[in-house]
Design an enzyme around this catalytic site. Structure first.
Site, PDB file in Angstrom:
ATOM      1  N   LYS A 167      -1.566  47.315  72.694  1.00 14.71           N
ATOM      2  CA  LYS A 167      -1.188  48.392  73.614  1.00 14.71           C
ATOM      3  C   LYS A 167      -1.738  49.706  73.070  1.00 14.71           C
ATOM      4  O   LYS A 167      -1.071  50.435  72.343  1.00 14.71           O
ATOM      5  CB  LYS A 167       0.332  48.463  73.769  1.00 14.71           C
ATOM      6  CG  LYS A 167       0.756  49.253  75.003  1.00 14.71           C
ATOM      7  CD  LYS A 167       0.279  48.591  76.274  1.00 14.71           C
ATOM      8  CE  LYS A 167       0.609  49.378  77.510  1.00 14.71           C
ATOM      9  NZ  LYS A 167       0.088  48.772  78.737  1.00 14.71           N
ATOM     10  N   SER A 185      -0.832  46.206  83.333  1.00  9.57           N
ATOM     11  CA  SER A 185       0.416  46.782  82.822  1.00  9.57           C
ATOM     12  C   SER A 185       1.427  46.878  83.964  1.00  9.57           C
ATOM     13  O   SER A 185       1.819  45.868  84.523  1.00  9.57           O
ATOM     14  CB  SER A 185       0.143  48.140  82.166  1.00  9.57           C
ATOM     15  OG  SER A 185       1.158  48.425  81.220  1.00  9.57           O
TER      16      SER A 185
END
Length: 590
Positions: free
Chosen positions: A194, A390
């Site tokens: 991430k 996401s």
């Protein structure tokens, strides 16, 4: 005294003239709106050519812009067209006897690779009609050439440029700037990959980020080369070598490597178009822009008869809480659209078109809930565009089936939060200090004028961990896989559509039309109509509802040009609130 009355009179005259000009302009705009409300069809002559340029950003749906046809005092509106109408018009043109072929007038196509893929596939389908496709440009970017590669004939200006050099993706890092300003980004995240926070805490890519970028870019590039190789009948390895060593440096190089079919000037292109359409030498080629193309014919998907409907809900842009706008995905607006489709007895299935890099995790969960509830009552099929990553994947994962393009960017299942500590900036750079009182130990949690305490960091980390757990749980339930497996392919890692099919995050390759057909099959429908949600703004609201912020953003975009993306990235980072589920960065493939 005379001077006083002189200025007063001048001011009054100026005011009256201003009101008069605005009144006239208002009448002109009103006239354009009224005329645009009528369904005008462009007259199309026989032996016509459809011209496709795409020199503007290709959005999901054609916006209702009443000023498209405005031509007043030197101001001229420009017609744009969304992907939905591009695909529809290409389908109609296949069986329109007036259209003899397509002229691709391309240089730079302003859209993501998945959007280009959908248009490219539609052009391939168009060729089944036996009609020609001819491409010409003075400069072909890689995206434009990929689209043009399906043409029967590709021509390049004798002094033009054809780019074929491989893909690159450059990231911008702000750590050095923040260090100079005395701003410390306090990061709380889950997921090794991430990397959304990396530009604020590093001065180069982490090893994990470099690994994932190398992987998904390699997948996209393989697909790019394979398709050009197939269309141009050039060996794939040879094509890789041509690009890797940048062997195409002149137009003659492009011709010798069989990437184009000829080097011609515009007058020679026009002459060939006349020949292909049986147009006399002293007459103009009859051409219609794809933006202007209209046809009285309809496809089965548009008007198949009967009362049954398939709803297509469009969700495009960043995910935010509240109503949002047509430029982003407001959780309230999109949830309401899904709910409306779910409660409409005429709607037998729903196609959820997602083109989003993510955003607010909370807003994503609100939309996810509506998708889940709808799935319990009727089939839900997701069609992914350039991005569905996401938060964009979060809102899609509950669907019965997920369609992607091979070069769709998806996955990125991870969450993060950023709270800047600007104490040094305020104190040392600006000379500003703060003091105050509070009635609770954590009453000022998130205050940017001081660093977080260890206890506060633990609170926020727990919130982020809980959000990540919920995210992966939703995915595991939607994809019918163990949560432990989902976590193993999550960690915020970005995948292409092709990779997502292999690891189980998506089901099959297909465009939005394929998704509609799949929804119809699941709902056991032979005849149906397609309806779109949420409804686009009416012409009056489009003009008079423009906010000053939107206008300022438009002006800034013009001033900064290609650099606007960096300004936007910094601005968005400063406006982040709550836990975020969004792509690691703005992915731009060159």
């Amino acid at each position: 005294m005379k001077q006083f009355f002189k200025y007063v009179f001048a001011s009054m005259v100026g005011f009256i003239l201003s009101v008069l000009v605005l009144f006239i302009l208002g009448l002109v705009i009103l006239g354009v709106i009224i005329s645009s409300a009528e369904d005008k069809s462009v007259t199309i002559s026989s032996n016509s050519v459809m011209r496709i340029s795409l020199d503007y950003p290709v959005v999901e749906r054609t916006a209702k812009n009443p000023l498209d046809d405005l031509d007043f005092m030197g101001f001229k509106g420009e017609k744009n067209i969304g992907l939905n109408d591009i695909l529809t018009n290409l389908k109609k043109a296949q069986t329109d006897d007036r259209i003899k072929g397509i002229y691709l007038d391309l240089s730079s196509v302003q859209s993501g690779m998945a959007t280009i893929e959908e248009i490219r596939n539609a052009l391939i389908d168009f060729k089944k009609s036996g009609k020609f496709i001819m491409a010409y440009s003075e400069v072909y970017t890689q995206g434009a050439y990929y689209l043009a590669s399906v043409a029967d004939k590709i021509y390049l200006n004798p002094e033009g440029i054809l780019e074929l050099k491989g893909f690159s993706s450059e990231l911008m890092f702000f750590k050095g700037t923040l260090d100079k300003l005395g701003i410390e980004p306090q990061i709380i995240r889950v997921g090794t990959y991430k990397s959304a926070v990396e530009p604020f805490i590093l001065d180069k890519m982490s090893d994990a980020n470099r690994e994932q970028v190398t992987s998904f870019m390699g997948s996209m590039y393989d697909h790019f080369l394979d398709n050009i190789s197939k269309s141009r009948r050039v060996n794939r390895d040879s094509l890789f070598s041509i690009a890797n060593d940048m062997k195409v440096r002149t137009p003659k190089d492009a011709l010798s490597y069989h990437l184009v079919d000829g080097l011609k000037y515009k007058d020679e292109i026009i002459a060939e178009l006349k020949s292909r359409t049986d147009t006399e030498k002293d007459e103009d080629v009859k051409a219609v822009k794809i933006e202007d193309y209209k046809s009285n014919e309809t496809t089965d998907a548009e008007d198949g008869g009967g009362s049954s409907r398939i709803a297509v809900v469009y969700a495009s842009g960043e995910i935010v809480g509240g109503e949002g706008s047509e430029d982003n995905i407001g959780s309230e607006r999109i949830s309401r659209a899904i709910r409306k489709a779910r409660t409409d007895d005429k709607v037998k299935a729903l196609v959820f078109r997602v083109n989003s890099p993510g955003g607010s995790a909370l807003a994503s969960d609100v939309i996810w809930r509506e998708v889940l509830l709808t799935k319990k009552q009727k089939p839900v099929i997701v069609s992914m565009g350039d991005y569905a990553a996401s938060g964009g994947y979060y809102i899609a994962c509950a669907a019965d089936s997920i369609f992607v393009q091979p070069n769709t960017i998806t996955g990125s299942i991870g969450v993060f939060g950023i709270i800047p500590n600007m104490k040094t900036f305020f104190n040392d750079k600006l000379g500003i200090t703060f003091d105050g009182v509070k009635t609770g130990k954590y009453a000022d949690l998130g205050d940017i004028s001081r660093p977080l305490t260890d206890a506060e960091k633990m609170i926020i980390q727990k919130e982020v961990n809980n959000t990540y757990y919920t995210f992966t749980k939703h995915v595991s339930e939607g994809r019918k896989k163990d949560q432990s497996y989902i976590k193993s392919i999550a960690e915020g890692r970005v995948w292409t559509g092709s990779q997502a099919i292999k690891n189980g995050l998506a089901d099959r390759v297909g465009n939005i039309s394929d998704a509609v057909k799949s929804a119809a099959k699941m709902a056991k429908l032979d005849k149906y109509k397609v309806v779109s949600y949420p409804s686009l703004k009416d012409p009056f609201e489009s003009i008079f509802g423009t906010s000053s912020d939107k206008l300022q953003s438009y002006i800034t975009k013009i001033q900064l040009g290609d650099q606007y993306i960096y300004y936007k990235q910094i601005k968005e980072a400063l406006q982040l609130t709550g836990v975020q589920a969004r792509l690691p960065y703005n992915i731009s493939i060159k």
